[in-house]
Design a protein around this motif. Sequence first.
Motif, PDB file in Angstrom:
ATOM      1  N   MET A   1       0.855  -1.175   0.000  1.00  0.00           N
ATOM      2  CA  MET A   1       0.000   0.000   0.000  1.00  0.00           C
ATOM      3  C   MET A   1       0.899   1.235   0.000  1.00  0.00           C
ATOM      4  N   SER A   2       0.537   2.221  -0.764  1.00  0.00           N
ATOM      5  CA  SER A   2       1.344   3.437  -0.857  1.00  0.00           C
ATOM      6  C   SER A   2       1.216   4.251   0.429  1.00  0.00           C
ATOM      7  N   PRO A   3       2.239   5.076   0.732  1.00  0.00           N
ATOM      8  CA  PRO A   3       2.175   5.890   1.954  1.00  0.00           C
ATOM      9  C   PRO A   3       0.948   6.785   2.019  1.00  0.00           C
ATOM     10  N   SER A   4       0.532   7.400   0.901  1.00  0.00           N
ATOM     11  CA  SER A   4      -0.626   8.292   0.980  1.00  0.00           C
ATOM     12  C   SER A   4      -1.921   7.519   1.202  1.00  0.00           C
ATOM     13  N   ALA A   5      -2.015   6.280   0.701  1.00  0.00           N
ATOM     14  CA  ALA A   5      -3.203   5.465   0.963  1.00  0.00           C
ATOM     15  C   ALA A   5      -3.249   5.063   2.435  1.00  0.00           C
ATOM     16  N   GLU A   6      -2.065   4.850   3.043  1.00  0.00           N
ATOM     17  CA  GLU A   6      -2.023   4.501   4.457  1.00  0.00           C
ATOM     18  C   GLU A   6      -2.476   5.665   5.329  1.00  0.00           C
ATOM     19  N   ARG A   7      -2.268   6.913   4.872  1.00  0.00           N
ATOM     20  CA  ARG A   7      -2.674   8.080   5.656  1.00  0.00           C
ATOM     21  C   ARG A   7      -4.166   8.360   5.543  1.00  0.00           C
ATOM     22  N   ASP A   8      -4.795   7.891   4.496  1.00  0.00           N
ATOM     23  CA  ASP A   8      -6.227   8.122   4.338  1.00  0.00           C
ATOM     24  C   ASP A   8      -6.961   7.273   5.378  1.00  0.00           C
ATOM     25  N   PRO A   9      -7.778   7.872   6.225  1.00  0.00           N
ATOM     26  CA  PRO A   9      -8.412   7.098   7.299  1.00  0.00           C
ATOM     27  C   PRO A   9      -9.433   6.071   6.818  1.00  0.00           C
ATOM     28  N   LEU A  10      -9.921   6.176   5.604  1.00  0.00           N
ATOM     29  CA  LEU A  10     -10.927   5.242   5.112  1.00  0.00           C
ATOM     30  C   LEU A  10     -10.319   4.037   4.393  1.00  0.00           C
ATOM     31  N   THR A  11      -9.172   4.212   3.776  1.00  0.00           N
ATOM     32  CA  THR A  11      -8.631   3.213   2.870  1.00  0.00           C
ATOM     33  C   THR A  11      -8.009   1.981   3.532  1.00  0.00           C
ATOM     34  N   PRO A  12      -7.163   2.101   4.589  1.00  0.00           N
ATOM     35  CA  PRO A  12      -6.425   0.938   5.070  1.00  0.00           C
ATOM     36  C   PRO A  12      -7.236  -0.310   5.430  1.00  0.00           C
ATOM     37  N   PRO A  13      -8.420  -0.203   6.043  1.00  0.00           N
ATOM     38  CA  PRO A  13      -9.092  -1.453   6.397  1.00  0.00           C
ATOM     39  C   PRO A  13      -9.878  -2.080   5.236  1.00  0.00           C
ATOM     40  N   THR A  14      -9.612  -1.634   4.009  1.00  0.00           N
ATOM     41  CA  THR A  14     -10.387  -2.114   2.859  1.00  0.00           C
ATOM     42  C   THR A  14      -9.470  -2.659   1.766  1.00  0.00           C
ATOM     43  N   CYS A  15     -10.096  -3.240   0.757  1.00  0.00           N
ATOM     44  CA  CYS A  15      -9.383  -3.715  -0.423  1.00  0.00           C
ATOM     45  C   CYS A  15      -9.387  -2.655  -1.525  1.00  0.00           C
ATOM     46  N   ALA A  16      -9.662  -1.403  -1.169  1.00  0.00           N
ATOM     47  CA  ALA A  16      -9.744  -0.335  -2.168  1.00  0.00           C
ATOM     48  C   ALA A  16      -8.492  -0.234  -3.037  1.00  0.00           C
ATOM     49  N   PRO A  17      -7.274  -0.313  -2.479  1.00  0.00           N
ATOM     50  CA  PRO A  17      -6.099  -0.254  -3.353  1.00  0.00           C
ATOM     51  C   PRO A  17      -6.070  -1.394  -4.384  1.00  0.00           C
ATOM     52  N   ASP A  18      -6.456  -2.586  -3.963  1.00  0.00           N
ATOM     53  CA  ASP A  18      -6.499  -3.723  -4.884  1.00  0.00           C
ATOM     54  C   ASP A  18      -7.563  -3.518  -5.959  1.00  0.00           C
ATOM     55  N   LEU A  19      -8.696  -2.941  -5.565  1.00  0.00           N
ATOM     56  CA  LEU A  19      -9.765  -2.694  -6.533  1.00  0.00           C
ATOM     57  C   LEU A  19      -9.336  -1.650  -7.557  1.00  0.00           C
ATOM     58  N   VAL A  20      -8.734  -0.572  -7.108  1.00  0.00           N
ATOM     59  CA  VAL A  20      -8.261   0.456  -8.040  1.00  0.00           C
ATOM     60  C   VAL A  20      -7.254  -0.162  -9.003  1.00  0.00           C
ATOM     61  N   ALA A  21      -6.330  -0.963  -8.478  1.00  0.00           N
ATOM     62  CA  ALA A  21      -5.322  -1.603  -9.340  1.00  0.00           C
ATOM     63  C   ALA A  21      -5.968  -2.545 -10.349  1.00  0.00           C
ATOM     64  N   ALA A  22      -6.935  -3.336  -9.910  1.00  0.00           N
ATOM     65  CA  ALA A  22      -7.595  -4.289 -10.811  1.00  0.00           C
ATOM     66  C   ALA A  22      -8.394  -3.564 -11.889  1.00  0.00           C
ATOM     67  N   LEU A  23      -9.113  -2.526 -11.511  1.00  0.00           N
ATOM     68  CA  LEU A  23      -9.868  -1.752 -12.492  1.00  0.00           C
ATOM     69  C   LEU A  23      -8.923  -1.093 -13.493  1.00  0.00           C
TER      70      LEU A  23
END
Length: 179
Positions: free
Chosen positions: A1-23
Amino acid sequence: MSPSAERDPLTPPTCAPDLVAALAATGQTVASAESLTAGLFAATLAGVPGASAVLRGGVIVYATELKAQLAGVPQEVLDRDGPVAPTTARALAAGVRERCAATWGIGLTGVAGPDPQDGRPVGTVYIGIAGPEGTDVVELAAQGDRWAIRSGTTRRALSELLDRVRGQGGADADLEPPG
């Protein structure tokens, strides 16, 4: 996970980074029509660097009449089934997919509480997912307070969409062909 995604309070407990990458890897996009989550799905995706390549947009349709006006839910569906129903989630997903010209549409509706709505108990949730192969509706009986229900619904919607983008389908889904 990128550092800025780790700072976003909504993103870390989700698969959002994986979804963005897959899309992004498949050249696909998503849009959301959110009632129960009031934009939380889109905000969570937007917390991932690169989300602008895949997140087309969305609508917050908390008010029942806006589900018809902005997301294209047929008025007869709302009159017959109400704002919290599988048919409403299905129409939200299909409507926002079409209106935002996205590969995928997500429709989120439910009851976060503290009181039941239209005879539906707190925790009743419907996630509509419209895509190239049709529209699925996933029903949840969510537990917890308002935040737990809304954030849990967002996490589940992200995960369900990721499964579909990866071609796995949904075990609990009711698939209906487009049209």
